[in-house]
Design a protein around this motif. Structure first.
Motif, short mmCIF file in Angstrom:
data_model
loop_
_atom_site.label_atom_id
_atom_site.label_comp_id
_atom_site.label_asym_id
_atom_site.label_seq_id
_atom_site.Cartn_x
_atom_site.Cartn_y
_atom_site.Cartn_z
N GLN A 19 79.92 -9.58 77.40
CA GLN A 19 78.60 -9.16 77.00
C GLN A 19 78.35 -7.75 77.52
O GLN A 19 78.57 -7.44 78.68
N GLN A 21 76.54 -4.53 78.79
CA GLN A 21 75.42 -4.18 79.65
C GLN A 21 74.95 -2.77 79.30
O GLN A 21 75.66 -2.03 78.62
N ILE A 42 77.90 -9.36 67.61
CA ILE A 42 76.48 -9.38 67.93
C ILE A 42 75.89 -10.73 67.57
O ILE A 42 76.36 -11.41 66.66
N ARG A 43 74.89 -11.10 68.35
CA ARG A 43 74.12 -12.31 68.05
C ARG A 43 72.73 -11.84 67.69
O ARG A 43 72.02 -11.26 68.49
N ASP A 79 70.66 -18.72 65.24
CA ASP A 79 70.99 -17.31 65.37
C ASP A 79 72.20 -17.01 64.50
O ASP A 79 72.99 -17.89 64.18
N TRP A 81 75.77 -14.84 64.08
CA TRP A 81 76.82 -14.12 64.82
C TRP A 81 77.61 -13.27 63.84
O TRP A 81 77.97 -13.74 62.75
N ASN A 101 70.49 -2.70 71.25
CA ASN A 101 70.07 -3.05 72.61
C ASN A 101 68.53 -3.09 72.71
O ASN A 101 67.97 -3.99 73.34
N ASP A 104 67.00 -6.21 71.70
CA ASP A 104 67.47 -7.34 72.51
C ASP A 104 68.48 -8.20 71.77
O ASP A 104 68.54 -9.41 71.97
N GLU A 106 72.11 -9.47 71.41
CA GLU A 106 73.26 -9.55 72.32
C GLU A 106 74.43 -8.82 71.68
O GLU A 106 74.75 -9.03 70.52
N TRP A 108 78.48 -7.94 72.22
CA TRP A 108 79.71 -8.31 72.92
C TRP A 108 80.80 -7.34 72.47
O TRP A 108 80.94 -7.04 71.29
#
Length: 119
Positions: A19, A21, A42-43, A79, A81, A101, A104, A106, A108
């Motif tokens: 994931q 940051q 991405i989720r 969700d 993916w 980002n 929000d 996610e 990866w």
């Protein structure tokens, strides 16, 4: 990597990704216009199903987006993916990752150093 020999594609194990940051987001120098690419997963939360999140990567950030795989529920209750390959300049990719980002979403990545990833 996806297995194309079977009739059904398979996702590469998520263990190969981590994931992302805030510190993982690439920070490019202005004026770098060399084409590059990166692969992310991405989720997208279900509350964004009516938003053109991936379309905005293309229209607002000027990227070419290739779908390696996608997993969507049929009822819009789950969700989504996406396994994506992003193609553009480092600045375009950085801008798109910041956009994701900020939503929000996610993110990866399969690289420990996304700003060095250029297949």
């Amino acid at each position: 990597m996806l297995n194309h020999n079977n009739s059904e594609p398979e996702f590469e194990p998520i263990d190969n990704f981590h994931q992302t940051q805030q510190s993982d987001l690439p920070h490019t120098e202005s004026g770098d216009s060399r084409p590059t690419q990166t692969r992310i997963r991405i989720r997208i939360p279900k509350e964004y199903h009516q938003e053109p999140v991936i379309s905005n990567l293309i229209s607002e950030h000027g990227l070419k987006v290739n779908f390696n795989a996608a997993l969507l529920g049929g009822k819009n209750s789950d969700d989504g993916w996406f396994d994506l390959e992003l193609n553009g300049t480092s600045q375009q990719i950085e801008s798109a990752l910041i956009y994701l980002n900020d939503l929000d979403v996610e993110i990866w990545s399969n690289s420990n150093h996304p700003d060095e990833e250029t297949w």
